[in-house]
Design a protein around this motif. Structure first.
Motif, PDB file in Angstrom:
ATOM      1  N   UNK A  62       0.827  -1.205   0.000  1.00 30.93           N
ATOM      2  CA  UNK A  62       0.000   0.000   0.000  1.00 30.93           C
ATOM      3  C   UNK A  62       0.862   1.256   0.000  1.00 30.93           C
ATOM      4  N   UNK A  63       1.892   1.244   0.838  1.00 30.96           N
ATOM      5  CA  UNK A  63       2.773   2.416   0.912  1.00 30.96           C
ATOM      6  C   UNK A  63       3.485   2.665  -0.415  1.00 30.96           C
ATOM      7  N   UNK A  64       3.977   1.605  -1.019  1.00 31.80           N
ATOM      8  CA  UNK A  64       4.678   1.747  -2.291  1.00 31.80           C
ATOM      9  C   UNK A  64       3.709   2.124  -3.404  1.00 31.80           C
ATOM     10  N   UNK A  65       2.503   1.521  -3.386  1.00 30.21           N
ATOM     11  CA  UNK A  65       1.521   1.788  -4.438  1.00 30.21           C
ATOM     12  C   UNK A  65       1.094   3.246  -4.445  1.00 30.21           C
ATOM     13  N   UNK A  66       1.038   3.867  -3.277  1.00 30.97           N
ATOM     14  CA  UNK A  66       0.674   5.282  -3.225  1.00 30.97           C
ATOM     15  C   UNK A  66       1.685   6.136  -4.008  1.00 30.97           C
ATOM     16  N   UNK A  67       2.940   5.780  -3.906  1.00 30.38           N
ATOM     17  CA  UNK A  67       3.977   6.521  -4.614  1.00 30.38           C
ATOM     18  C   UNK A  67       3.975   6.199  -6.099  1.00 30.38           C
ATOM     19  N   UNK A  68       3.947   4.917  -6.447  1.00 24.51           N
ATOM     20  CA  UNK A  68       4.024   4.521  -7.847  1.00 24.51           C
ATOM     21  C   UNK A  68       2.792   4.947  -8.633  1.00 24.51           C
ATOM     22  N   UNK A  69       1.636   5.038  -7.949  1.00 22.47           N
ATOM     23  CA  UNK A  69       0.423   5.432  -8.652  1.00 22.47           C
ATOM     24  C   UNK A  69       0.479   6.875  -9.124  1.00 22.47           C
ATOM     25  N   UNK A  70       1.320   7.689  -8.480  1.00 27.16           N
ATOM     26  CA  UNK A  70       1.469   9.069  -8.937  1.00 27.16           C
ATOM     27  C   UNK A  70       2.063   9.114 -10.341  1.00 27.16           C
ATOM     28  N   UNK A  71       2.945   8.169 -10.651  1.00 28.07           N
ATOM     29  CA  UNK A  71       3.624   8.124 -11.940  1.00 28.07           C
ATOM     30  C   UNK A  71       3.070   7.011 -12.838  1.00 28.07           C
ATOM     31  N   UNK A  72       2.035   6.300 -12.321  1.00 32.59           N
ATOM     32  CA  UNK A  72       1.405   5.196 -13.061  1.00 32.59           C
ATOM     33  C   UNK A  72       2.418   4.148 -13.480  1.00 32.59           C
ATOM     34  N   UNK A 108      -8.072  -5.933   0.468  1.00 36.79           N
ATOM     35  CA  UNK A 108      -9.112  -5.423  -0.441  1.00 36.79           C
ATOM     36  C   UNK A 108      -8.923  -3.962  -0.798  1.00 36.79           C
ATOM     37  N   UNK A 109      -8.183  -3.215   0.032  1.00 33.91           N
ATOM     38  CA  UNK A 109      -7.968  -1.795  -0.249  1.00 33.91           C
ATOM     39  C   UNK A 109      -7.249  -1.599  -1.577  1.00 33.91           C
ATOM     40  N   UNK A 110      -6.389  -2.509  -1.910  1.00 34.07           N
ATOM     41  CA  UNK A 110      -5.597  -2.380  -3.127  1.00 34.07           C
ATOM     42  C   UNK A 110      -6.415  -2.580  -4.394  1.00 34.07           C
ATOM     43  N   UNK A 111      -7.676  -2.983  -4.245  1.00 36.28           N
ATOM     44  CA  UNK A 111      -8.545  -3.119  -5.423  1.00 36.28           C
ATOM     45  C   UNK A 111      -9.157  -1.791  -5.836  1.00 36.28           C
ATOM     46  N   UNK A 112      -8.937  -0.753  -5.041  1.00 37.30           N
ATOM     47  CA  UNK A 112      -9.480   0.573  -5.343  1.00 37.30           C
ATOM     48  C   UNK A 112      -8.612   1.221  -6.417  1.00 37.30           C
ATOM     49  N   UNK A 113      -9.105   1.245  -7.626  1.00 37.96           N
ATOM     50  CA  UNK A 113      -8.314   1.744  -8.743  1.00 37.96           C
ATOM     51  C   UNK A 113      -8.255   3.268  -8.793  1.00 37.96           C
ATOM     52  N   UNK A 114      -9.088   3.951  -8.038  1.00 40.09           N
ATOM     53  CA  UNK A 114      -8.972   5.401  -7.963  1.00 40.09           C
ATOM     54  C   UNK A 114      -7.757   5.800  -7.129  1.00 40.09           C
ATOM     55  N   UNK A 115      -7.472   5.009  -6.113  1.00 44.99           N
ATOM     56  CA  UNK A 115      -6.337   5.321  -5.237  1.00 44.99           C
ATOM     57  C   UNK A 115      -5.063   4.631  -5.699  1.00 44.99           C
ATOM     58  N   UNK A 116      -5.214   3.425  -6.256  1.00 40.01           N
ATOM     59  CA  UNK A 116      -4.026   2.655  -6.659  1.00 40.01           C
ATOM     60  C   UNK A 116      -4.232   2.168  -8.099  1.00 40.01           C
ATOM     61  N   UNK A 117      -4.229   3.071  -9.037  1.00 37.22           N
ATOM     62  CA  UNK A 117      -4.552   2.684 -10.423  1.00 37.22           C
ATOM     63  C   UNK A 117      -3.514   1.789 -11.088  1.00 37.22           C
ATOM     64  N   UNK A 118      -2.281   1.805 -10.611  1.00 39.37           N
ATOM     65  CA  UNK A 118      -1.243   1.020 -11.290  1.00 39.37           C
ATOM     66  C   UNK A 118      -0.883  -0.262 -10.547  1.00 39.37           C
ATOM     67  N   UNK A 119      -1.663  -0.588  -9.500  1.00 41.14           N
ATOM     68  CA  UNK A 119      -1.356  -1.805  -8.727  1.00 41.14           C
ATOM     69  C   UNK A 119      -2.116  -2.998  -9.305  1.00 41.14           C
TER      70      UNK A 119
END
Length: 778
Positions: A23-33, A44-55
């Protein structure tokens, strides 16, 4: 800031293992997709594509793990469990998903949370509190959504208190090899869990076996692993490559292989590669690889993989069991949970698990024939028996089923059975008693007929009017026979015969008694010659008998023609027995038939009561009164019993009527025939004409004393006025003088009785006529 044209030399990232790190890493990587793909982070939180679109991940979300856990517990009938979860994102999310999916299916006896951090100051205190709660709980199954390190601490506490349960492992520790080797692991109980689909990566085991640091080279990963897990040094003499194989589960690496293939197929599609070359631009922005990977669909080792709209795999889970192996446990796959089926399937070689594992329920199962009475807690209930007419053929049914038509069940039955028919069978105790009483009655009738016929010329038999007595015996015979018709399975014809035979037979008997009573009543009317003369015109014994019995015949004819009795199945609305009985058809016909007999009996009683002062030797008033009272009393008691609602629907109604018939018949037998047979057989000295006349004379003396009549009892005496000498019967002489009554009445009374019996006695008539020539005292 627009990062659509952002370029980076790192095209994708593989990892992390734990969800909180991913989750911590996905927050950063999602900024750059920048695409991130994990093989074990299941929050289940990681299924939220609005917050973690590239995970993305090659495993299902813990949402499905919760469904799998609920299905597993339902499969083994575990609906009363305990839940212990960690105070982190993974633990809270998995716990909430489980509780949502278990509503109405699985109930938690307790819910405990443990600190996530291992260096928490109160961690040991919390561990002991949780262990104590588990020991006190009725739940035999405990779900642990914890890290492996917390599970180890809890298991150590359970081993110390010798507590055994069935443990359900979350994916965080379900395949942890270190726990399988912990001390006394076999004492904690059975362990089940789900792991992500595992497989064998071809060649990976050989690669690990041959993995060695080259001479002079340094491999920090192998060195760290050996120090932390295998506690061996870098000395070749103490460290062998096999140790690394023992510390790694080859199947866990399979998910990493699948993740690499997902990245490779996405990259291949993006770069438009064929077997030889790639025509696409290798300096692509990372978001393009995200789209290409999420649309990838590939086959690996015979299985097809793809991502859903949330970037998750939807293949399913392996159901694993920690099998005992000496002092350790080995992880073995015993079943599957496929998302497309939504149910747990046990592999064929492990089907024995379905019958060997203990249950964990809030309430004991309701056995067939019972239904659950739900309490406020959905998993807790009490068991209630199904009422009559309903059943359950399985355990823990929510409601009872209605029996099909023609079948019924007793209270608490697990199946419906056809109704049983019941009637007065020939081998039943009460019908045997009825039959015995009937046979005895018929024997008494036969003996009475023989005695009456043999001694028909005696005074007692002649006085009883042998003709009417024969007809009475015939009526009693028919009435006794009707009782036999109440035994056996009723039919329409038998139902009609029961009432008709009894009605005619007993009416004939009562009609004979009425004729006798009427004759006695005429004697009573001797003091009023005019009325006696008028009423005597009606005294035609045989005609009277035919008319009275014929009246009952007409009643029965109308009853049988318009609404006759018929066979019917009566059910008292409870029990498995339907009674085969005779329905009256028309209750009016039934009442009129019995009412007619009762009317004749009452008339007999009335006439006999009015004639009770006639000399006893010349009438049967006493026995007529008594026998008719017996009959009326019996049938008066019979009416409320017969019409009783419960009796009306069972075979008791036949027993009641048959008993009433027998009682009435025996009442007449013991009043009218048994005494006379006794007199004829054992009191012959009393059965003499002389003594009867003597008793008559004494009766006349007693009756005339109140009428101022002088009676002289001597061998021979001359009356004062007439000088007539009366030679008495035997040694008696009577001189009768009357003052105020008609002297011809006594003569008429005796002539009536003697004429009716055909035994006019010249001596009696002579003395009666002499009595007319009496003198009156001054």
């Amino acid at each position: 800031m627009d990062y659509t044209e952002f370029r980076t030399p790192i095209k994708a990232l593989l990892g992390e293992q734990y969800s909180e790190l991913s989750i911590a890493i996905a927050k950063l990587l999602s900024l750059y997709l920048v695409p991130q793909i994990s093989g074990s982070s299941s929050s289940p939180v990681l299924s939220d594509k609005l917050r973690y679109p590239s995970f993305m991940r090659v495993i299902p979300s813990d949402i499905y793990q919760a469904q799998a856990l609920v299905r597993l517990m339902s499969h083994f009938s575990w609906n009363w469990v305990g839940v212990v979860y960690g105070d982190d994102d993974y633990g809270r999310a998995a716990y909430q998903s489980f509780m949502q999916d278990s509503v109405g299916k699985i109930c938690a006896d307790f819910e405990k949370v443990l600190p996530h951090y291992l260096d928490h100051v109160d961690l040991d205190k919390h561990i002991k509190e949780v262990a104590q709660t588990i020991r006190k709980s009725k739940a035999k199954v405990v779900l642990l959504i914890l890290k492996a390190e917390l599970v180890e601490k809890l298991f150590n506490e359970m081993v110390q208190t010798n507590t055994s349960r069935i443990w359900i492992a979350s994916d965080a520790w379900s395949i942890n090899r270190y726990l399988t080797k912990m001390k006394d692991i076999n004492k904690v109980g059975e362990i089940f869990g789900f792991s992500f689909t595992m497989g064998i990566a071809p060649g990976f085991e050989d690669y690990v076996k041959n993995l060695r640091p080259t001479p002079g080279a340094r491999n920090d990963f192998i060195e760290e692993y050996n120090q932390l897990r295998l506690n061996c040094s870098l000395s070749p003499s103490t460290c062998v490559v096999d140790d690394l194989l023992n510390g790694v589960d080859m199947r866990e690496a399979y998910r990493e292989r699948v993740a690499i293939y997902a990245f490779a197929y996405g990259l291949r599609a993006l770069l438009k590669c064929d077997e030889n070359t790639c025509s696409g631009d290798t300096n692509f922005p990372p978001w393009q690889l995200v789209e290409s990977m999420r649309s990838a669909n590939f086959t690996l080792d015979g299985k097809t993989y793809s991502f859903d709209e949330n970037g998750d795999f939807t293949d399913g889970y392996d159901l694993i069991m920690w099998k005992k192996n000496n002092d350790e446990r080995v992880i073995e796959v015993v079943g599957k949970f496929l998302l497309k089926n939504g149910d747990v399937e046990i592999l064929s070689q492990f089907l024995w698990l379905n019958n060997t594992l203990s249950t964990s329920k809030c309430s004991d199962p309701c056995k067939p024939g019972h239904v659950k009475n739900q309490s406020e807690i959905s998993c807790c209930y009490t068991c209630m028996e199904c009422p009559e007419g309903k059943y359950t053929d399985q355990q823990d049914q929510p409601e009872c089923l209605n029996c099909p038509k023609g079948k019924w069940s007793n209270k608490g039955d697990h199946e419906c059975m056809p109704f049983q028919e019941k009637y007065l069978g020939w081998t039943d105790s009460y019908p045997i008693a009825l039959l015995a009483a009937t046979v005895i009655g018929l024997v008494l009738v036969l003996i009475s007929f023989i005695i009456f016929y043999v001694h028909r010329n005696t005074v007692v038999i002649k006085k009883a009017d042998s003709t009417m007595s024969y007809f009475m015996l015939l009526g009693l015979t028919v009435s006794f026979v009707s009782v036999i018709m109440f035994i056996g399975r009723p039919s329409n014809h038998l139902c009609r015969a029961q009432q008709a035979v009894y009605g005619l037979g007993f009416t004939l008997c009562v009609s004979c008694i009425l004729v006798k009573a009427y004759r006695t009543f005429l004697a009573f009317m001797a003091l009023d010659p005019d009325k006696q003369h008028t009423l005597k015109k009606l005294y035609k014994p045989l005609i009277n008998l035919v008319l009275l019995t014929g009246g009952q015949g007409i009643i029965l004819l109308f009853w049988l023609v318009f609404k006759s009795p018929f066979q019917d199945l009566k059910w008292p609305e409870t029990g498995m027995i339907k009674y085969v009985v005779c329905d009256e058809g028309s209750i009016v016909g039934f009442v009129v038939m019995h009412g007619y007999i009762a009317l004749l009996a009452f008339i007999c009683f009335f006439l006999a009561f009015k004639s009770r002062k006639v000399p006893h030797d010349f009438n049967d008033t006493g026995i007529i009164i008594f026998s008719m009272l017996i009959h009326l009393f019996i049938w008066l008691c019979f009416i409320p019993i017969y019409i009783d609602r419960n009796t009306n629907k069972t075979d008791q109604r036949h027993i009641v009527q048959a008993s009433a018939i027998l009682a009435s018949n025996y009442g007449i037998m013991f009043c009218h025939f048994v005494p006379k047979c006794y007199i004829v057989l054992w009191e012959l000295s009393e059965n003499s004409r002389a003594l009867i006349m003597s008793r008559l004379a004494r009766r006349i003396k007693d009756d005339t004393a109140n009428a101022n009549i002088n009676v002289v009892n001597e061998d021979s005496r001359t009356t004062p006025d007439s000088g007539i000498i009366c030679n008495g019967v035997g040694t008696s002489m009577r001189e009768i003088s009357m003052v105020s009554i008609d002297p011809s009445s006594t003569t008429k009374t005796m002539d009536l009785f003697n004429a009716d019996r055909g035994i006019i006695n010249p001596t009696v008539s002579h003395h009666a006529k002499l009595g007319q020539r009496h003198t009156t005292r001054n």
